[in-house]
Design a protein around this motif. Structure first.
Motif, PDB file in Angstrom:
ATOM      1  N   TYR A   1      34.103  50.463   7.647  1.00  0.00           N
ATOM      2  CA  TYR A   1      33.082  50.275   8.684  1.00  0.00           C
ATOM      3  C   TYR A   1      33.729  49.720   9.951  1.00  0.00           C
ATOM      4  CZ  TYR A   1      29.143  51.027   5.538  1.00  0.00           C
ATOM      5  OH  TYR A   1      28.232  51.565   4.673  1.00  0.00           O
TER       6      TYR A   1
ATOM      7  N   TYR B   1      32.585  48.470  14.217  1.00  0.00           N
ATOM      8  CA  TYR B   1      31.497  48.228  15.169  1.00  0.00           C
ATOM      9  C   TYR B   1      31.804  48.971  16.463  1.00  0.00           C
ATOM     10  CZ  TYR B   1      29.389  44.719  12.211  1.00  0.00           C
ATOM     11  OH  TYR B   1      28.770  44.083  11.184  1.00  0.00           O
TER      12      TYR B   1
ATOM     13  N   ILE C   1      27.673  51.119  21.685  1.00  0.00           N
ATOM     14  CA  ILE C   1      26.996  52.387  21.945  1.00  0.00           C
ATOM     15  C   ILE C   1      26.282  52.391  23.290  1.00  0.00           C
ATOM     16  CG2 ILE C   1      26.708  52.887  19.497  1.00  0.00           C
ATOM     17  CD1 ILE C   1      23.829  51.957  19.718  1.00  0.00           C
ATOM     18  N   GLY C   2      26.421  51.301  24.046  1.00  0.00           N
ATOM     19  CA  GLY C   2      25.779  51.214  25.353  1.00  0.00           C
ATOM     20  C   GLY C   2      24.660  50.197  25.347  1.00  0.00           C
TER      21      GLY C   2
ATOM     22  N   GLY D   1      24.773  47.190  25.753  1.00  0.00           N
ATOM     23  CA  GLY D   1      25.145  45.947  25.103  1.00  0.00           C
ATOM     24  C   GLY D   1      24.937  45.942  23.604  1.00  0.00           C
ATOM     25  N   ILE D   2      24.678  47.107  23.000  1.00  0.00           N
ATOM     26  CA  ILE D   2      24.467  47.194  21.551  1.00  0.00           C
ATOM     27  C   ILE D   2      25.754  47.623  20.859  1.00  0.00           C
ATOM     28  CG2 ILE D   2      23.069  48.223  19.721  1.00  0.00           C
ATOM     29  CD1 ILE D   2      21.411  46.645  21.635  1.00  0.00           C
ATOM     30  N   HIS D   3      26.156  46.840  19.849  1.00  0.00           N
ATOM     31  CA  HIS D   3      27.317  47.201  19.029  1.00  0.00           C
ATOM     32  C   HIS D   3      26.815  47.401  17.609  1.00  0.00           C
ATOM     33  CE1 HIS D   3      28.936  45.161  22.516  1.00  0.00           C
ATOM     34  NE2 HIS D   3      30.156  45.595  22.227  1.00  0.00           N
ATOM     35  N   VAL D   4      26.950  48.610  17.081  1.00  0.00           N
ATOM     36  CA  VAL D   4      26.358  48.922  15.785  1.00  0.00           C
ATOM     37  C   VAL D   4      27.443  49.194  14.747  1.00  0.00           C
ATOM     38  CG1 VAL D   4      26.122  51.379  16.285  1.00  0.00           C
ATOM     39  CG2 VAL D   4      24.619  50.313  14.605  1.00  0.00           C
ATOM     40  N   LYS D   5      27.148  48.843  13.510  1.00  0.00           N
ATOM     41  CA  LYS D   5      28.077  49.022  12.397  1.00  0.00           C
ATOM     42  C   LYS D   5      28.029  50.481  11.942  1.00  0.00           C
ATOM     43  CE  LYS D   5      28.937  46.889   7.859  1.00  0.00           C
ATOM     44  NZ  LYS D   5      28.289  46.054   6.807  1.00  0.00           N
ATOM     45  N   TYR D   6      29.153  51.157  12.067  1.00  0.00           N
ATOM     46  CA  TYR D   6      29.223  52.580  11.766  1.00  0.00           C
ATOM     47  C   TYR D   6      30.287  52.855  10.714  1.00  0.00           C
ATOM     48  CZ  TYR D   6      26.466  54.928  15.439  1.00  0.00           C
ATOM     49  OH  TYR D   6      25.474  55.430  16.214  1.00  0.00           O
TER      50      TYR D   6
ATOM     51  N   GLU E   1      30.350  58.496  11.140  1.00  0.00           N
ATOM     52  CA  GLU E   1      29.216  58.251  12.045  1.00  0.00           C
ATOM     53  C   GLU E   1      29.714  57.941  13.456  1.00  0.00           C
ATOM     54  OE1 GLU E   1      27.346  55.092   9.957  1.00  0.00           O
ATOM     55  OE2 GLU E   1      25.828  56.366   9.014  1.00  0.00           O
TER      56      GLU E   1
ATOM     57  N   PHE F   1      28.924  59.975  16.924  1.00  0.00           N
ATOM     58  CA  PHE F   1      28.338  59.340  18.107  1.00  0.00           C
ATOM     59  C   PHE F   1      29.222  59.547  19.338  1.00  0.00           C
ATOM     60  CE2 PHE F   1      26.294  56.556  20.933  1.00  0.00           C
ATOM     61  CZ  PHE F   1      27.277  55.850  21.587  1.00  0.00           C
TER      62      PHE F   1
ATOM     63  N   GLU G   1      20.495  57.145  29.249  1.00  0.00           N
ATOM     64  CA  GLU G   1      21.343  56.279  28.435  1.00  0.00           C
ATOM     65  C   GLU G   1      20.537  55.671  27.288  1.00  0.00           C
ATOM     66  OE1 GLU G   1      24.261  53.997  30.226  1.00  0.00           O
ATOM     67  OE2 GLU G   1      24.855  53.330  28.234  1.00  0.00           O
TER      68      GLU G   1
ATOM     69  N   CYS H   1      23.988  45.069  13.367  1.00  0.00           N
ATOM     70  CA  CYS H   1      24.486  45.384  14.700  1.00  0.00           C
ATOM     71  C   CYS H   1      24.471  44.119  15.543  1.00  0.00           C
ATOM     72  CB  CYS H   1      23.669  46.486  15.366  1.00  0.00           C
ATOM     73  SG  CYS H   1      22.023  45.987  15.809  1.00  0.00           S
ATOM     74  N   PHE H   2      25.130  44.177  16.683  1.00  0.00           N
ATOM     75  CA  PHE H   2      25.172  43.045  17.590  1.00  0.00           C
ATOM     76  C   PHE H   2      24.609  43.459  18.931  1.00  0.00           C
ATOM     77  CE2 PHE H   2      27.650  39.911  15.289  1.00  0.00           C
ATOM     78  CZ  PHE H   2      28.230  40.681  14.296  1.00  0.00           C
TER      79      PHE H   2
END
Lengths: 161, 116
Positions: A100, A102, A105-106, A108-113, A117, A121, B40, B57-58
């Motif tokens: 996994y 992080y 993705i824009g 200010g969001i950082h998602v666990k991928y 995945e 993206f 976006e 997620c953060f």
């Protein structure tokens, strides 16, 4: 006597009109020069700056993508790397599990991928960013065309003097 | 002969026209900015809406990454996007009003734009 006076008045009238036209011409030149300097050039510089940021962003995602592909190809379940703590101070780091990651993705969001995945993206983000760059390039070219057009007009106006 | 508006000098007409044109251009510019933002938001929403709600997620809040789950963040982002869409709709209305105002002014004073 009368004829001479009439001729004299006529000459004065001509001079006055000529002077008026000259003033209008100078006012136009000043207006358009101000328009170019204060509006168009400002817009142009901002648009170029914005495009640079998007291109930089795109470059980062492509680098991330190639790093991920490297992890997949080499089946690296874990890895060692160096982390920049700041001020060019590095420490060794060991990633125990690379399944996994992080991703920013824009907004200010950082998602666990998972790695797959993340690549999916990044491909979509790449398409989006390329389209953004395309639109910005179009806008930049429009502004440049406008500037050239007005400058040519100014050249003609100045040549009339 | 009664005039609804006071008589404007030629220079005043020109200045007013330029002012209206400038305002119209500003509205158009703001609309395209917000529409870009919507794009976006759409990308981000697509990126996470198919993930399970408890996926970690953060979110960057005031320069600090705060831990969240996708289930918490997705509704907030959708709400923000819908808010922006409302703003765009409002700006579209403003643009229509301003355009009509401009066209009425042009018609009233029979303004012709050379080499447009």
């Amino acid at each position: 006597m009368v004829s001479h006076s009439h001729s004299h008045t006529h000459q004065n009238q001509k001079d006055i009109e000529k002077e008026k036209l000259l003033k209008e011409r100078l006012d136009s030149i000043k207006y358009y020069e101000t328009f170019i300097n204060e509006t168009l050039n400002v817009d142009l510089n901002k648009s170029i700056e914005d495009r640079e940021k998007v291109l930089e962003n795109l470059e980062n995602y492509l680098e991330l993508k190639s790093n991920i592909e490297l992890l997949i190809e080499n089946k690296m379940d874990s890895m060692k790397t160096m982390i920049n703590l700041g001020s060019e101070c590095y420490v060794k780091a060991r990633v125990q599990d690379t399944s996994y990651i992080y991703v920013d993705i824009g907004l200010g969001i950082h998602v666990k991928y998972t790695l797959e995945e993340a690549i999916k993206f990044i491909n979509e983000k790449e398409t989006f960013l390329n389209k953004t760059v395309e639109n910005q390039t179009k806008k930049i070219n429009q502004i440049k065309t406008k500037i050239d057009l007005i400058q040519n007009g100014l050249k003609e106006l100045k040549h009339l003097e | 002969m009664s005039q609804q508006k006071q008589q404007l000098t030629e220079n005043q007409i020109i200045e007013h026209y330029k002012d209206l044109k400038s305002q119209q251009q500003q509205i158009i510019s703001r609309i395209s900015e917000f529409e870009s933002d919507v794009g976006e938001y759409g990308l981000v929403i697509n990126a996470i809406q198919n993930l399970e709600s408890n996926r970690k997620c953060f979110r960057m809040v005031g320069g600090v990454l705060v831990e969240r789950t996708v289930g918490e963040v997705l509704p907030q982002i959708k709400q923000n996007r819908d808010g922006i869409k409302e703003v765009v709709k409002k700006l579209d209305e403003n643009l229509s009003i301003k355009t009509k105002e401009l066209n009425d002014f042009v018609a009233l004073y029979k303004i012709k734009i050379t080499s447009q």
